[in-house]
Write a protein that holds these residues in place. Structure first.
Motif, short mmCIF file in Angstrom:
data_model
loop_
_atom_site.label_atom_id
_atom_site.label_comp_id
_atom_site.label_asym_id
_atom_site.label_seq_id
_atom_site.Cartn_x
_atom_site.Cartn_y
_atom_site.Cartn_z
N ILE A 279 1.13 -1.32 -0.06
CA ILE A 279 -0.09 0.08 -0.28
C ILE A 279 1.49 0.89 0.17
O ILE A 279 0.60 2.46 -0.22
CB ILE A 279 -0.93 0.18 1.21
CG1 ILE A 279 -0.28 0.09 2.59
CG2 ILE A 279 -1.97 -1.12 1.33
CD1 ILE A 279 -0.89 0.05 3.62
N ARG A 355 -14.71 -4.93 -3.53
CA ARG A 355 -13.41 -4.31 -3.59
C ARG A 355 -13.26 -4.92 -1.93
O ARG A 355 -14.39 -4.51 -1.22
CB ARG A 355 -13.85 -3.03 -3.54
CG ARG A 355 -13.83 -2.11 -4.61
CD ARG A 355 -14.03 -0.62 -5.53
NE ARG A 355 -14.16 -0.91 -7.15
CZ ARG A 355 -13.86 0.21 -7.24
NH1 ARG A 355 -13.42 1.36 -6.31
NH2 ARG A 355 -14.87 0.86 -8.25
N GLN A 358 -11.76 -1.45 1.89
CA GLN A 358 -11.96 0.20 1.43
C GLN A 358 -12.50 1.05 1.82
O GLN A 358 -11.82 2.05 1.58
CB GLN A 358 -13.40 0.29 -0.21
CG GLN A 358 -13.60 -0.50 -0.87
CD GLN A 358 -12.31 -0.75 -1.87
OE1 GLN A 358 -11.93 1.35 -2.53
NE2 GLN A 358 -11.21 -1.36 -2.25
N PHE A 361 -8.71 2.32 2.83
CA PHE A 361 -8.01 2.89 1.77
C PHE A 361 -8.46 4.39 1.88
O PHE A 361 -8.07 4.76 1.56
CB PHE A 361 -8.23 2.13 0.04
CG PHE A 361 -8.35 3.12 -0.30
CD1 PHE A 361 -6.72 3.10 -0.85
CD2 PHE A 361 -9.26 3.61 -1.51
CE1 PHE A 361 -6.54 3.72 -2.25
CE2 PHE A 361 -9.04 3.94 -2.90
CZ PHE A 361 -7.64 3.92 -2.71
N HIS A 362 -10.48 4.76 1.54
CA HIS A 362 -11.06 5.85 1.99
C HIS A 362 -10.09 7.10 3.30
O HIS A 362 -9.60 7.39 3.43
CB HIS A 362 -12.44 5.50 2.19
CG HIS A 362 -12.86 6.72 1.89
ND1 HIS A 362 -12.81 7.47 1.15
CD2 HIS A 362 -13.86 7.33 3.61
CE1 HIS A 362 -14.19 8.37 1.75
NE2 HIS A 362 -14.11 8.51 3.09
N HIS A 388 -10.24 5.42 -7.46
CA HIS A 388 -8.41 4.81 -7.66
C HIS A 388 -8.30 5.19 -8.99
O HIS A 388 -8.82 5.11 -10.10
CB HIS A 388 -8.99 3.29 -7.62
CG HIS A 388 -8.79 2.54 -6.72
ND1 HIS A 388 -10.11 2.39 -5.67
CD2 HIS A 388 -8.12 2.39 -6.47
CE1 HIS A 388 -10.07 1.59 -4.64
NE2 HIS A 388 -8.64 1.28 -4.53
N TYR A 392 -10.19 -1.15 -9.99
CA TYR A 392 -9.58 -1.85 -8.38
C TYR A 392 -9.47 -2.92 -9.27
O TYR A 392 -10.72 -3.74 -10.16
CB TYR A 392 -11.01 -1.63 -7.41
CG TYR A 392 -10.76 -2.46 -6.75
CD1 TYR A 392 -9.45 -2.38 -5.03
CD2 TYR A 392 -10.55 -3.67 -6.14
CE1 TYR A 392 -9.33 -3.73 -4.29
CE2 TYR A 392 -10.30 -5.15 -5.95
CZ TYR A 392 -9.83 -4.10 -4.46
OH TYR A 392 -9.85 -5.45 -3.84
N GLU A 395 -6.12 -6.35 -4.33
CA GLU A 395 -5.48 -5.33 -2.53
C GLU A 395 -5.09 -4.52 -3.21
O GLU A 395 -4.58 -3.24 -2.45
CB GLU A 395 -5.95 -6.34 -1.43
CG GLU A 395 -4.93 -7.30 -1.57
CD GLU A 395 -4.13 -8.13 -0.17
OE1 GLU A 395 -3.69 -8.75 -0.07
OE2 GLU A 395 -6.00 -8.59 0.48
N ASN A 398 -4.90 -0.88 -3.90
CA ASN A 398 -5.23 0.55 -3.20
C ASN A 398 -4.16 0.94 -2.22
O ASN A 398 -3.52 0.68 -0.88
CB ASN A 398 -5.59 -0.30 -1.32
CG ASN A 398 -7.11 -1.01 -1.72
OD1 ASN A 398 -7.99 -0.41 -2.79
ND2 ASN A 398 -7.34 -1.97 -1.15
N GLY A 403 -4.36 6.59 -5.44
CA GLY A 403 -5.58 7.03 -4.90
C GLY A 403 -5.88 8.53 -5.05
O GLY A 403 -4.63 9.04 -4.72
#
Length: 478
Positions: A279, A355, A358, A361-362, A388, A392, A395, A398, A403
């Motif tokens: 990530i 997803r 998420q 990630f958000h 994204h 997506y 994973e 992410n 992003g």
């Protein structure tokens, strides 16, 4: 009390014997270990300050969190001394300390093994059964009394999909789950399933035992305990532990290797490293959520004001800290995000792909962009979304550099290639967009994260622009 346990081994042995008689004689082993430091300081353990207790535990070089139980014993010992009026000043320094959290700092994380060290040990195992056992523990299998290992049937190993179906069972019932494992783990499992003979003492003995022919992957050897084939018999947890102990002794490994939890914790550190590098940043909450899923852990529940709040265990938080991971693996690398190969592109464009993670990630993207839309500056939480750049796929999508935080309408324009971002991080509006409102953002530079490592990936934006320009129609917009 047996005088042999007390004689010359304990500092202030007369008083400590009172405590041992009132509590547990097993605590004598702790006091044997504190004797040297007490003698050096010229005072009993009950007179140690919090700093001195910390120095003492630092010298213990604990390998697992189990050793922290001794801090509770010391706290009780100091309370006992206060009650007996042996200690009359400064109170109990451990009374108001969260021992579980404070004590984590004394675990010697460098005692954990890297993946390459685990693989070296596996390569020295003479039985495929043991190779598969260690690797599967490392990758997340465990369960109550190691039941996920003992319950594993040959039919539970999906070789093609690289998934093992695990069953965790206890006296309250069973819980099943699917665990995705590595190619090498599948290879070891295949070899373990067809192994017929087991080499005693990891091959250092001349004895060879026939393995019980059962439906299970991990099987017992026929011998004094089992003298005939028992097709339905599972391998008991103590046999698994004995096998690990044998490997430890025959390979001259540290004594903590025999503990399955030690191998698992080494695996937690390894997979945390993998998650962080995927990530592009340190995100402990993300890592813990992923690890609790892989290693079948449950959040602890803290009750505050009559309400229950789930949280991650302190010792797991310790394992995912960057400094501890780098003690085992060295400095982590955070490579730039590269567009991922998409073998199902048409399917993905026509159908929403599930997803995972998420919300996490958000949260990360919101934090990186200071809770503001990168284009409009909008700060209203309910209309901000983590977009994204490359749609997506899995994973790995992410990654922070894949992003951008956008208001929901800009997100929709971006996903439909009616809006893109150029090599200078400026907005381009597709000529199909007639709205004067949206056109005003053409050429506007987006707001970038504070950390350059979190900037949108230019390689991925370039791929996005290719599709944008294919659908763009010429007009006088510049």
């Amino acid at each position: 009390m047996n005088e042999e346990l007390i004689d010359s081994r304990l500092y202030n042995k007369e008083f400590k014997s009172q405590f041992l008689e009132a509590h547990s004689k097993n605590y004598v082993y702790l006091f044997r270990n504190t004797r040297k430091t007490e003698k050096e300081k010229g005072k009993d353990l009950y007179d140690f300050s919090l700093e001195e207790i910390g120095e003492l535990f630092q010298s213990f070089k604990l390998k697992t969190r189990n050793g922290l139980q001794n801090l509770y014993t010391i706290r009780n010992y100091i309370e006992f001394a206060i009650k007996k009026e042996q200690k009359t000043k400064n109170g109990n320094p451990l009374r108001d300390v969260d021992i579980a959290e404070w004590g984590i700092q004394f675990i010697d994380v460098t005692s954990f093994m890297s993946e390459s060290q685990i693989m070296k040990i596996i390569s020295e195992c003479k039985n495929a059964q043991d190779q598969a056992l260690i690797r599967l523990l490392f990758e997340g299998a465990f369960g109550h009394k190691l039941s996920e290992l003992s319950n594993l049937k040959k039919e539970d190993v999906d070789i093609e999909r690289k998934i093992v179906y695990l069953t965790d069972s206890n006296n309250k019932g069973s819980r099943k789950r699917a665990l995705e494992v590595s190619d090498i783990c599948i290879q070891f499992l295949q070899e373990a399933m067809i192994q017929e003979n087991y080499l005693s003492q990891n091959g250092t003995s001349t004895k060879i035992y026939v393995l019980n022919d059962t439906i299970y992957v991990f099987r017992d050897a026929l011998g004094s305990r089992i003298n005939k084939q028992q097709p339905d018999k599972k391998l008991e947890s103590h046999v698994i532990r004995n096998r690990l102990e044998t490997i430890e002794k025959t390979r001259n490994l540290p004594s903590y290797f025999r503990r399955p939890s030690y191998i698992q914790q080494s695996g937690i550190i390894y997979f945390t490293k993998q998650h962080y590098e995927e990530i592009g940043e340190i995100d402990e909450e993300f890592a813990l959520n992923k690890l609790y899923e892989r290693f079948n852990k449950k959040q602890v529940v803290n009750k505050i004001g009559g309400k229950e709040y789930p949280s991650f265990a302190i010792h797991h938080r310790f394992l995912v800290q960057q400094t501890n991971i780098e003690d085992v693996y060295g400095k982590m690398n955070f490579p730039d995000f590269k567009p991922l190969p998409d073998q199902n592109k048409e399917k993905r464009l026509s159908k929403t792909v599930k997803r995972d993670q998420q919300s996490l990630f958000h949260k990360r993207i919101k934090k990186n962009y200071n809770n503001r839309c990168a284009i409009s500056g909008e700060e209203t939480d309910g209309v901000l979304q983590a977009a994204h750049i490359q749609g997506y796929i899995n994973e790995k999508s992410n990654h922070n550099q894949n992003g951008i935080l956008l208001r929901v309408d800009f997100h929709q324009l971006f996903d439909k290639y009616l809006l893109t971002i150029d090599e200078n991080y400026c907005v381009l509006i597709n000529n199909k967009v007639n709205s004067i409102y949206y056109r005003q953002y053409h050429g506007k530079e987006i707001e970038l994260p504070d950390e350059k490592s979190n900037y949108p990936s230019q390689r991925t934006l370039k791929e996005h622009r290719k599709i944008f320009f294919k659908s763009n129609i010429p007009n006088n917009l510049s």
